[in-house]
Scaffold this motif. Structure first.
Motif, PDB file in Angstrom:
ATOM      1  N   SER A  89      38.595  43.588  40.768  1.00  0.00           N
ATOM      2  CA  SER A  89      38.716  42.125  40.799  1.00  0.00           C
ATOM      3  C   SER A  89      37.340  41.492  40.685  1.00  0.00           C
ATOM      4  O   SER A  89      36.421  41.876  41.403  1.00  0.00           O
ATOM      5  CB  SER A  89      39.378  41.667  42.097  1.00  0.00           C
ATOM      6  OG  SER A  89      40.672  42.197  42.205  1.00  0.00           O
ATOM      7  N   LYS A 128      39.107  35.218  35.349  1.00  0.00           N
ATOM      8  CA  LYS A 128      39.253  35.865  36.651  1.00  0.00           C
ATOM      9  C   LYS A 128      40.187  37.056  36.499  1.00  0.00           C
ATOM     10  O   LYS A 128      41.313  36.909  36.040  1.00  0.00           O
ATOM     11  CB  LYS A 128      39.812  34.885  37.683  1.00  0.00           C
ATOM     12  CG  LYS A 128      39.918  35.481  39.072  1.00  0.00           C
ATOM     13  CD  LYS A 128      40.412  34.466  40.078  1.00  0.00           C
ATOM     14  CE  LYS A 128      40.463  35.097  41.457  1.00  0.00           C
ATOM     15  NZ  LYS A 128      40.903  34.165  42.470  1.00  0.00           N
ATOM     16  N   SER A 186      42.175  40.204  38.374  1.00  0.00           N
ATOM     17  CA  SER A 186      42.671  40.767  39.631  1.00  0.00           C
ATOM     18  C   SER A 186      43.515  41.981  39.277  1.00  0.00           C
ATOM     19  O   SER A 186      43.732  42.273  38.096  1.00  0.00           O
ATOM     20  CB  SER A 186      43.471  39.742  40.418  1.00  0.00           C
ATOM     21  OG  SER A 186      44.617  39.368  39.689  1.00  0.00           O
TER      22      SER A 186
END
Length: 155
Positions: free
Chosen positions: A35, A54, A56
């Protein structure tokens, strides 16, 4: 005398080979965590876009920040599909239907490979390679004619 030169030459070659093999081993240890987030400026010829990305465990959340015509577009990218949202419009497409030459898709896939410790190689028939900052954060990526410059990396 000739034997001494031969020994000296062999020692020098052995030292040189070990230096190069050490640097290769150190390079291959760089990998990204599962992440993290970063900003990317992606270019391919006349195309240029910037995005907040982003990653994850579940996939990617990407927000396009430029060009102005698609600023604010949100992209959710998983192993299965890609959902694209802009204002009230929303479209979900399976990964099989996405273009293999998409600059964003290639960037995401290369970053995923880097999480697995592969900072150079081939992805979707394109050669890629990363450049890293001294702190181990990604600095730049080259994938065929596509380049990406990264900033504001956090994990």
């Amino acid at each position: 005398m000739k034997f001494t030169r031969l020994i000296n030459c062999a020692v020098c070659l052995t030292l040189a080979a070990s230096l190069f093999s050490c640097s290769k081993a150190e390079e291959s240890t760089i990998s990204l965590p599962e992440s993290f987030s970063l900003n990317a400026l992606i270019t391919d010829g006349d195309f240029e876009a910037s995005a907040k990305m982003k990653r994850s465990v579940g996939g990617w959340q990407i927000t396009i920040t430029a060009p102005e015509t698609i600023e604010g577009m949100k992209i959710s990218y998983t192993d299965i599909d890609c959902k694209i949202e802009l204002d009230e419009l929303s479209y979900t497409v399976s990964l099989d239907e996405l273009s293999n030459s998409s600059p964003l898709r290639l960037t995401v896939n290369a970053l995923d490979k880097c999480v697995k410790g592969k900072k150079e190689g081939e992805i979707l028939n394109e050669e890629y390679s990363f450049e890293f900052n001294e702190d181990g954060s990604p600095k730049a990526l080259e994938i065929g004619s596509i380049s990406a410059v990264f900033s504001e990396y956090t994990y």
